[in-house]
Write a protein that holds these residues in place. Sequence first.
Motif, short mmCIF file in Angstrom:
data_model
loop_
_atom_site.label_atom_id
_atom_site.label_comp_id
_atom_site.label_asym_id
_atom_site.label_seq_id
_atom_site.Cartn_x
_atom_site.Cartn_y
_atom_site.Cartn_z
N SER A 298 0.88 -1.44 -0.04
CA SER A 298 -0.19 -0.14 -0.11
C SER A 298 0.67 1.19 0.10
CB SER A 298 -0.97 -0.05 1.35
OG SER A 298 -0.24 0.00 2.30
N GLU B 51 -6.40 -4.60 -3.38
CA GLU B 51 -6.84 -5.16 -2.18
C GLU B 51 -7.80 -4.28 -1.48
OE1 GLU B 51 -4.45 -6.81 1.87
OE2 GLU B 51 -3.48 -6.62 -0.20
N ASP B 52 -8.63 -4.69 -0.73
CA ASP B 52 -9.55 -4.23 0.06
C ASP B 52 -9.71 -4.83 1.44
OD1 ASP B 52 -11.68 -2.87 1.33
OD2 ASP B 52 -13.14 -3.19 -0.36
N GLN C 196 -7.33 3.05 -8.04
CA GLN C 196 -7.22 2.02 -7.53
C GLN C 196 -6.46 0.92 -7.89
OE1 GLN C 196 -11.20 0.21 -6.53
NE2 GLN C 196 -10.45 -1.27 -5.19
N THR D 264 -9.48 5.53 -3.40
CA THR D 264 -8.77 4.42 -2.61
C THR D 264 -8.39 5.13 -1.25
OG1 THR D 264 -6.94 5.86 -3.76
CG2 THR D 264 -7.78 3.99 -5.10
N THR E 42 -16.21 8.07 1.58
CA THR E 42 -15.69 6.99 0.31
C THR E 42 -14.89 7.41 -0.68
OG1 THR E 42 -17.99 7.58 -0.58
CG2 THR E 42 -17.91 5.76 0.91
N TYR F 270 -9.49 -0.24 4.22
CA TYR F 270 -8.40 0.42 3.33
C TYR F 270 -8.29 -0.52 2.05
CZ TYR F 270 -4.01 2.44 1.61
OH TYR F 270 -3.06 3.21 0.99
N LYS F 271 -8.31 0.42 1.16
CA LYS F 271 -8.44 -0.23 -0.43
C LYS F 271 -7.38 0.36 -1.24
CE LYS F 271 -12.83 0.47 -1.51
NZ LYS F 271 -13.83 0.50 -2.42
N LYS G 234 -11.32 -4.96 4.73
CA LYS G 234 -12.57 -4.34 5.47
C LYS G 234 -12.56 -4.76 6.94
CE LYS G 234 -16.39 -4.06 2.94
NZ LYS G 234 -17.44 -4.26 2.15
N TYR H 293 -11.69 4.19 4.04
CA TYR H 293 -13.14 4.53 4.00
C TYR H 293 -13.85 4.09 5.19
CZ TYR H 293 -13.52 -0.36 2.66
OH TYR H 293 -13.49 -1.71 2.88
#
Length: 437
Positions: free
Chosen positions: A20, A39-40, A27, A407, A404, A435-436, A42, A410
């Motif tokens: 990251s 990658e996300d 993204q 990237t 939101t 985090y995405k 959550k 969020y």
Amino acid sequence: MLSLNKNFVSNFLLVASITSLNASDTQGIDIGNEWKVLEDIKFGYVNYNYDNAPSLDSPTTNKGHVDSKGFYTIPKFSILTPTYNNFSAKATYTVATDFGLNNPDYENRNWVFNPSDQESFAILQELYINYKDSNHNLTIGRQELETPLIEPDDYYMLANSYEAINYVNTMLCNTELHLGYFHKMAGVWDSGDNGTEFHSMSDTSFVDARDKENANDSGVVFGAIEYKTQNHKIKVWEYYVTDLYNMFLAQYDFTNKMNSFTYNTAIQFTNYKEIGELASNNFTNIDYSIYAIKFDGKYDNGFEFATGASKFSNGKGIGSTLSAWGGFPTYTYGYIFNWFETGSLQNAALLKVELAYDLSKLGLKNSWIGYRHTCYNLDSEHSRTVSGVPQEKMQLNGIRFKYTPTTGVYFTANYEHRSLDNEPDSSAYRLIGGYKF
């Protein structure tokens, strides 16, 4: 279902923290030769208070819904190939875990794990090939396919995914033609089977088990036409589920701007009708329609509003169809609680009013806050408590905050209070972020 490797989760988070550092505003990270990694990660805490603790477990209180709460982590890792001769591919591997921190007694209605075993799981959520040129878009395989009555429903913890074929043709001016087939789905929130695994569309429906067996693992054939200009949009969608039921949606939207005010109004009609083997028995009866209208608007100064009204016909089958496969078409639901809290929506009328503000006008970029009131006017002849007491009204009052960006970090927070005739009041909140890149 893929078994969960605990070392995989820790390694996954480590890789995320390292890669990251090179994330950009777009993204995904290019790892070389146009291969891309997304990658996300959550995180979510959910809490539902039904005034019915697990120690009480009263089957007559709030339809037997039990107080539930829990914290979950869902890392989602994707690889996208470069495009070669208009072909590309994507694979997504997802894990859902609570690291053993939650009390199983309070996980009855959290809808992250399979409710029958409440265990962490991993799944190959996406694996598809796509062909796309200026007029054709064909996707085959596991995918988060978005259609009006079957869709990923990804505002919660983990999106629905489908084994499907989806084709979109844009050769006609201002027109999209859709054709496809849903074979299987996975998704705990909207599946009528074990949503941690892929099962046939008929098995993941909400009809009687005997009707699922008669449907013999049938899927959903769909087709649609959508026509769009600057101000007008018309769409007609048809879904045919062999030996179960047919779904039809027609919608017209009009969008316009007057000075600093932009508005959208729409009317919508949906119909659900039993067919084939299901129509020849009395295990499940399906025959109803929904009529809906909305008027939404926003001002350049950041203030927004949304209104909606819908009317359900006096037909049967709402509980067996309405939220199956992720489709929530009407404009009148709450932030958290919805129709499944009532005894029935047969012959009911719903009204929604929402006021909101775009916080980017105050310098809080990508932020939004809103308040929503939803009123359910129920038909007491059909909507009753488990004990048989009539219900005439349910009211929902909710607050939502969203941050939101495309990237990076969020976050979404939802709180809602529900009052329903002849039931204790209930409330719930969801705190979901991550985090995405």
